[in-house]
Structures are given as structure tokens and as C-alpha cells.
Design a protein around this motif. Sequence first.
Motif, mmCIF file in Angstrom:
data_model
loop_
_atom_site.group_PDB
_atom_site.id
_atom_site.type_symbol
_atom_site.label_atom_id
_atom_site.label_comp_id
_atom_site.label_asym_id
_atom_site.label_seq_id
_atom_site.Cartn_x
_atom_site.Cartn_y
_atom_site.Cartn_z
ATOM 1 N N GLN A 1 2.664 7.701 19.007
ATOM 2 C CA GLN A 1 3.587 8.815 19.250
ATOM 3 C C GLN A 1 3.103 10.092 18.571
ATOM 4 O OE1 GLN A 1 7.370 7.386 17.857
ATOM 5 N NE2 GLN A 1 7.851 6.310 19.764
ATOM 6 N N HIS A 2 2.550 9.961 17.382
ATOM 7 C CA HIS A 2 2.100 11.138 16.637
ATOM 8 C C HIS A 2 0.757 11.664 17.151
ATOM 9 C CE1 HIS A 2 5.174 9.703 13.781
ATOM 10 N NE2 HIS A 2 5.191 10.937 13.329
ATOM 11 N N LEU A 3 -0.128 10.765 17.551
ATOM 12 C CA LEU A 3 -1.451 11.197 18.000
ATOM 13 C C LEU A 3 -1.433 11.708 19.433
ATOM 14 C CD1 LEU A 3 -3.654 8.359 16.457
ATOM 15 C CD2 LEU A 3 -3.712 10.780 15.834
ATOM 16 N N GLY A 4 -0.461 11.245 20.215
ATOM 17 C CA GLY A 4 -0.364 11.682 21.599
ATOM 18 C C GLY A 4 -1.457 11.107 22.478
ATOM 19 N N LYS A 5 -1.699 11.784 23.586
ATOM 20 C CA LYS A 5 -2.649 11.283 24.580
ATOM 21 C C LYS A 5 -4.091 11.657 24.273
ATOM 22 C CE LYS A 5 0.782 11.353 28.310
ATOM 23 N NZ LYS A 5 1.111 11.868 29.674
ATOM 24 N N THR A 6 -4.295 12.393 23.199
ATOM 25 C CA THR A 6 -5.665 12.810 22.873
ATOM 26 C C THR A 6 -6.477 11.689 22.236
ATOM 27 O OG1 THR A 6 -4.922 13.638 20.721
ATOM 28 C CG2 THR A 6 -4.971 15.198 22.575
ATOM 29 N N MET A 7 -5.809 10.603 21.821
ATOM 30 C CA MET A 7 -6.506 9.472 21.211
ATOM 31 C C MET A 7 -5.992 8.184 21.835
ATOM 32 S SD MET A 7 -8.744 8.233 19.143
ATOM 33 C CE MET A 7 -9.191 9.833 18.462
ATOM 34 N N ASN A 8 -6.900 7.400 22.373
ATOM 35 C CA ASN A 8 -6.550 6.120 22.981
ATOM 36 C C ASN A 8 -6.581 5.035 21.914
ATOM 37 O OD1 ASN A 8 -6.084 4.050 24.929
ATOM 38 N ND2 ASN A 8 -8.297 3.638 24.958
ATOM 39 N N PRO B 1 1.936 -4.223 15.950
ATOM 40 C CA PRO B 1 2.202 -3.449 17.175
ATOM 41 C C PRO B 1 3.198 -2.306 16.963
ATOM 42 C CG PRO B 1 2.149 -5.781 17.687
ATOM 43 C CD PRO B 1 2.083 -5.671 16.190
ATOM 44 N N GLU B 2 4.201 -2.510 16.118
ATOM 45 C CA GLU B 2 5.166 -1.444 15.842
ATOM 46 C C GLU B 2 4.502 -0.264 15.133
ATOM 47 O OE1 GLU B 2 8.311 -3.194 13.599
ATOM 48 O OE2 GLU B 2 9.140 -4.313 15.304
ATOM 49 N N GLU B 3 3.610 -0.548 14.186
ATOM 50 C CA GLU B 3 2.898 0.519 13.485
ATOM 51 C C GLU B 3 1.968 1.275 14.428
ATOM 52 O OE1 GLU B 3 3.138 1.502 10.127
ATOM 53 O OE2 GLU B 3 4.932 0.240 10.192
ATOM 54 N N VAL B 4 1.335 0.544 15.332
ATOM 55 C CA VAL B 4 0.456 1.184 16.319
ATOM 56 C C VAL B 4 1.271 2.103 17.234
ATOM 57 C CG1 VAL B 4 -1.082 0.783 18.289
ATOM 58 C CG2 VAL B 4 -1.264 -0.663 16.260
ATOM 59 N N ALA B 5 2.450 1.646 17.624
ATOM 60 C CA ALA B 5 3.313 2.451 18.500
ATOM 61 C C ALA B 5 3.735 3.750 17.815
ATOM 62 C CB ALA B 5 4.535 1.641 18.915
ATOM 63 N N ILE B 6 4.050 3.673 16.528
ATOM 64 C CA ILE B 6 4.427 4.874 15.777
ATOM 65 C C ILE B 6 3.261 5.854 15.722
ATOM 66 C CG2 ILE B 6 5.065 5.753 13.497
ATOM 67 C CD1 ILE B 6 6.561 3.094 13.042
ATOM 68 N N ALA B 7 2.062 5.331 15.424
ATOM 69 C CA ALA B 7 0.876 6.195 15.354
ATOM 70 C C ALA B 7 0.578 6.819 16.715
ATOM 71 C CB ALA B 7 -0.321 5.390 14.870
ATOM 72 N N THR C 1 0.839 -1.182 0.000
ATOM 73 C CA THR C 1 0.000 0.000 0.000
ATOM 74 C C THR C 1 0.882 1.243 0.000
ATOM 75 O OG1 THR C 1 -1.662 1.242 1.265
ATOM 76 C CG2 THR C 1 -0.127 -0.111 2.521
ATOM 77 N N SER C 2 0.388 2.314 -0.580
ATOM 78 C CA SER C 2 1.168 3.552 -0.648
ATOM 79 C C SER C 2 1.156 4.318 0.659
ATOM 80 C CB SER C 2 0.615 4.447 -1.769
ATOM 81 O OG SER C 2 -0.751 4.760 -1.526
ATOM 82 N N VAL C 3 0.217 3.984 1.543
ATOM 83 C CA VAL C 3 0.105 4.646 2.843
ATOM 84 C C VAL C 3 0.384 3.616 3.927
ATOM 85 C CG1 VAL C 3 -1.403 5.926 4.404
ATOM 86 C CG2 VAL C 3 -1.611 6.244 1.930
ATOM 87 N N SER C 4 1.344 3.897 4.793
ATOM 88 C CA SER C 4 1.692 2.939 5.837
ATOM 89 C C SER C 4 0.541 2.763 6.820
ATOM 90 C CB SER C 4 2.942 3.399 6.590
ATOM 91 O OG SER C 4 2.656 4.549 7.377
ATOM 92 N N LEU C 5 0.564 1.667 7.552
ATOM 93 C CA LEU C 5 -0.494 1.418 8.532
ATOM 94 C C LEU C 5 -0.494 2.495 9.608
ATOM 95 C CD1 LEU C 5 -2.748 -0.242 9.765
ATOM 96 C CD2 LEU C 5 -1.017 -1.722 10.807
ATOM 97 N N SER C 6 0.676 2.912 10.043
ATOM 98 C CA SER C 6 0.725 3.966 11.072
ATOM 99 C C SER C 6 0.086 5.254 10.567
ATOM 100 C CB SER C 6 2.181 4.213 11.496
ATOM 101 O OG SER C 6 2.958 4.674 10.410
ATOM 102 N N GLN C 7 0.276 5.561 9.299
ATOM 103 C CA GLN C 7 -0.340 6.764 8.725
ATOM 104 C C GLN C 7 -1.855 6.635 8.648
ATOM 105 O OE1 GLN C 7 1.983 6.779 5.078
ATOM 106 N NE2 GLN C 7 3.126 8.580 5.729
ATOM 107 N N ARG C 8 -2.343 5.433 8.290
ATOM 108 C CA ARG C 8 -3.793 5.221 8.236
ATOM 109 C C ARG C 8 -4.405 5.338 9.626
ATOM 110 N NH1 ARG C 8 -7.244 5.853 6.636
ATOM 111 N NH2 ARG C 8 -8.556 4.035 6.291
#
Length: 271
Positions: A127-134, A119-125, A78-85
Motif C-alpha cells: 500500500q505504501h510503495l504503490g505500483k512503482t514496486m512489484n 502476507p499481512e506485512e507485505v500487504a501493508i508495504a 525488532t524495532s523496525v516492523s517487517l512492512s517498514q523493512r
Amino acid sequence: MTSAYLLVIHGSRALRPQIAAERLAYIVKQQLSLRQLMRISRSLSTKNGTVETSVRGSTALLQSVPSPLIETASLELTSVSLSQRIQQLGEKAKIQGIQNLKIIPLFLLPGVHVREDIPEEVAIARQHLGKTMNLELMPYLGSHCRLTFFLSRQFEEAATVGKILIAHGSRYGGGNQPIESIAHHLQALPAYWSISPSLINPVNILVREGKKSITIVPYFLFAGRITTAIAQQVKQLQLTVPQIKLKMGSPLGATPELARLIIEIIQANLG
């Protein structure tokens, strides 16, 4: 609506799996909406002292229920990584006032993708989303205890019928143990597309055992390039054993039954 949902598939160069994933997401959305409507309806019925709801009232109630936010994503190809999605859906959820995003891996086996990559992709996302999204990573689809039941319905229970469960196969140590266990539970022989034993091996075993017919069920989520190739191989094998009827089963598919399993995974992990 307290959560958004992201259904994650492996990814494919073909369109069929992605179309099927979108269809499955639509069915899950429908079923979640219906369950939410029923909860609200029961609550109102209790307050009004009646269990009856008019057709006009049901229609108005349905229109007032917000549609669940459910989308799909691919891990690979896919052209968009899972963390980006995940980030994209997380931002969309924030706008709608949703603070929880549940990620459901639609994977059938607990391989490297489930244990490490997702799990690695979730961890990256995260970090970017912060604590505002669980962000909550749910159990993978293949862990559901009733999945074996869905496979068993394709097998005919008769002494003269042989059973084969065919999966992609893994070269990692212990990676095929879940397939061995499922096949044993179904009283079927395992076979693999990419490694040994291939389909011809269990077919020959069952022919020698005197089976009159053999059912071959693919342990795949959706139809695609590999299931098409397996079906072609079954046709070729049929020519070598004309005295035996070979029957090709179907992958799990985008069905209401599978959608219910996904919802059960979600509801079993509330809190």
C-alpha cells in the motif's frame, strides 16, 4: 539486475541468529553474482565463437557485474516492523532502477507466521510503495523438496542407530503435522522442545528397542538459545543412559548448500 531480495527470519533477542542470517545473505549474494557472471560469460563466448575467457577478461567482467541487492529482516523482536523493512528496501531498489522485490520467508514450517503474519506485512508495504514496486512473496524455505535430504545427511544409516528429529513444536491444531511427515520420511521419531513428546520420550523408546546410539537432529534454521538448551538436555540425558551414545546434530546453518536452496526457490518462481 532485475530484482532485489529480502530474506525474512523470525527474529531473536540473541545476536547469533541475526549474524547467521547476514552471513547467509552474503553467501546468496555471492552465488547470484557468480551465476550472473557465468551467464554473461557464456553469452560473450558464444558471440566470440570460443568458450575460453582470459583471467584478465574474467576479472574485468566480474567488476562490471552489478552486485545483487539482498538484505535481511526480522518478523518479530525488532524495532523496525517487517512492512517498514520492505518499504526501506523497496525505496533503495527504486534508486537502483529495480522494480521487483522478492520476499523469501526463511521459515521451516507453514505456521501462522507464514500463512498470515508475513502476507499481512507485505500487504501493508504494498500500500505504501504503490505500483512503482512489484512485491512478490516467495514460498517459504521449508517447502523446498530437497530440505529433507539435507537433514538425512546427518543421520547414520544403520540398524543399531536410532534417529530423532526435534523441532520447536506448535500448539495450533495440525501445526506439527509437517514435522511428523518429515520424521516419518527420515524413519526418525519426532520430538519437540515446547510441547509433548519431549526429547526424553523417543530416547526411552529407542533405548528399549536396543539401539546402540541415537542421533538427534534439530529442525532449526540457525543455532541459538533453544538449540543450545537442547544440546544441554542431550548431555543430561546421556548421564541417564550411559550404555547408549547420544549424538547431537546441527541446525541447517548459513551454508553454501542452504544458499543454493534459496536460489532454487527464487528461480523456480520466475516470471
